[in-house]
Design an enzyme around this catalytic site. Structure first.
Site, short mmCIF file in Angstrom:
data_model
loop_
_atom_site.label_atom_id
_atom_site.label_comp_id
_atom_site.label_asym_id
_atom_site.label_seq_id
_atom_site.Cartn_x
_atom_site.Cartn_y
_atom_site.Cartn_z
CE LYS A 1 -1.75 1.71 3.98
NZ LYS A 1 -1.79 3.18 4.18
CB CYS B 1 -4.03 6.67 11.24
SG CYS B 1 -4.43 5.11 10.44
#
Length: 430
Positions: free
Chosen positions: A35, A129
């Site tokens: 990713k 996040c």
């Protein structure tokens, strides 16, 4: 439309995993594309009018969001499984929408390519996040050295360039991965030479450079944290295979050690996980490394150790939470000092709910070992925190329920269909 989007998002938040403890684990798993490598390489397609073909793209929420962001600019993306074709010939330089940017910090990487190609860019301050403030100051300072000027207006970063970006000598105050990538992508279209000193040396940086060079860039990376770039005017068609995901690989290696099972992690580059493998061996884990395979064998005793996270080749912050779950099972006490993000211990109260005994003082976590996890209801707070709870739940007595697993889907292909097919009982419920 906004209401429907929010309802859809709420439904995703409601997804939970039901995990049965004392899990079995057998066989082998092959690691898909990274990713953290795929996202910047997808963004790099903005630099060129020619098609960029990519293989080994993982099926993740972050990839879906990045595809949507690029399409909003007019990129034509064709995908067939893990194969993508991205063409940015007819893109329009518009504002980067907050609704997408808030979900994914990697969105800020479009700044460099847009400034290099159009001389201006406007992007909402990024999300991702909630593991710390993670300011983008280092990105902006580096891009300023290339000739960009920035203002923050109503939550947007607005960047402008007079005429063209000009190569320069840039020394980063911290080897930030995102800032290194952003500056690299801007510098490949800048006039003259750029040197980035104290650059991030993560393998994903090398993968981006490898792909950019295939597109026609001239990038040379030394092993001393120095990246040398000569700007080019034209790019060509390119074809690139994304490197395997070292963090997913490391997660599954830790899972096998925690469950004390014989297991193989395949299609991995072990040299990218030297810090993890070294730490696991120091704990007493029985690990054998082959060319593209990490073999985990049952071990007799695991003992506590001290580690600290640091930029590559140090211990990765993205494996800190998983390591903490393992340390809770090992004999004796362990310590983890977190040097990268200032708020990356949010998994601690949730691991404690499962039976761990962890105390945090500032940037150090003190872990009491020889614990036995017991099933409980817990909540994921961020991507890596969520998978640490999965690992603990697999080793627990009884059943656990992990809520807010949309965090997990940002970095792990449906774990119930990957790890869950190899022995563990992992079920997803709405």
């Amino acid at each position: 439309q906004i209401f429907l989007k929010e309802r859809k998002h709420q439904k995703k938040i409601m997804d939970k995993l039901i995990i049965r403890g004392n899990a079995d684990l057998k066989g082998e798993i092959s690691i898909k594309g990274s990713k953290n490598s795929a996202l910047p390489i997808m963004v790099s397609a903005l630099l060129s009018e020619n098609t960029l073909k990519l293989q080994n793209i993982p099926k993740l929420v972050d990839i879906k969001n990045m595809s949507q962001l690029l399409r909003n600019y007019g990129a034509i993306i064709k995908s067939n499984g893990s194969n993508f074709e991205i063409n940015c010939k007819k893109i329009v330089n518009r504002n980067a929408d907050y609704d997408i940017v808030r979900k994914m910090r990697a969105s800020v990487l479009i700044l460099g390519p847009l400034l290099a190609r159009f001389g201006k860019a406007k992007i909402s301050l990024p999300g991702g996040c909630a593991i710390g403030t993670r300011p983008i100051d280092i990105h902006l300072e580096g891009l300023k050295k290339l000739g960009a000027n920035f203002n923050v207006e109503n939550g947007y970063v607005v960047g402008k360039v007079n005429n063209q970006l000009i190569g320069n000598h840039i020394k980063l105050s911290f080897p930030s991965v995102g800032a290194t990538e952003n500056i690299m992508m801007a510098a490949v279209r800048a006039k003259g030479k750029t040197i980035i000193e104290n650059a991030a040396m993560e393998p994903e940086i090398a993968d981006l450079a490898y792909s950019l060079n295939k597109m026609g860039s001239k990038i040379n990376i030394t092993n001393k944290g120095i990246i040398k770039i000569t700007g080019v005017e034209k790019f060509n068609k390119a074809n690139h295979k994304i490197m395997s995901d070292r963090i997913v690989a490391g997660t599954f290696v830790i899972a096998a050690v925690m469950l004390n099972k014989k297991f193989k992690v395949k299609e991995v580059e072990p040299q990218n996980l030297k810090a993890l493998i070294s730490s696991l061996k120091e704990m007493g884990a029985n690990i054998k490394v082959e060319k593209n395979i990490i073999n985990i064998l049952p071990s007799i005793n695991l003992k506590g150790i001290k580690i600290q996270t640091s930029p590559y080749p140090g211990f990765p912050t993205d494996l800190q939470a998983q390591m903490m779950a393992l340390m809770s099972l090992a004999k004796g006490s362990s310590q983890i000092k977190e040097n990268i993000f200032e708020n990356r211990f949010m998994h601690v109260p949730e691991l404690n709910r499962l039976g761990a005994k962890i105390k945090v003082k500032k940037d150090v976590a003190y872990i009491s070992g020889s614990r036995h996890f017991k099933g409980a209801q817990v909540m994921a707070s961020d991507l890596r925190a969520s998978v640490s709870l999965v690992l603990a739940a697999l080793c627990a007595e009884g059943e656990s329920e992990i809520n807010r697993v949309y965090h997990l889907d940002r970095g792990y292909e449906k774990i119930e269909n990957t790890l869950g097919k190899l022995g563990p009982s992992i079920k997803r419920e709405k």
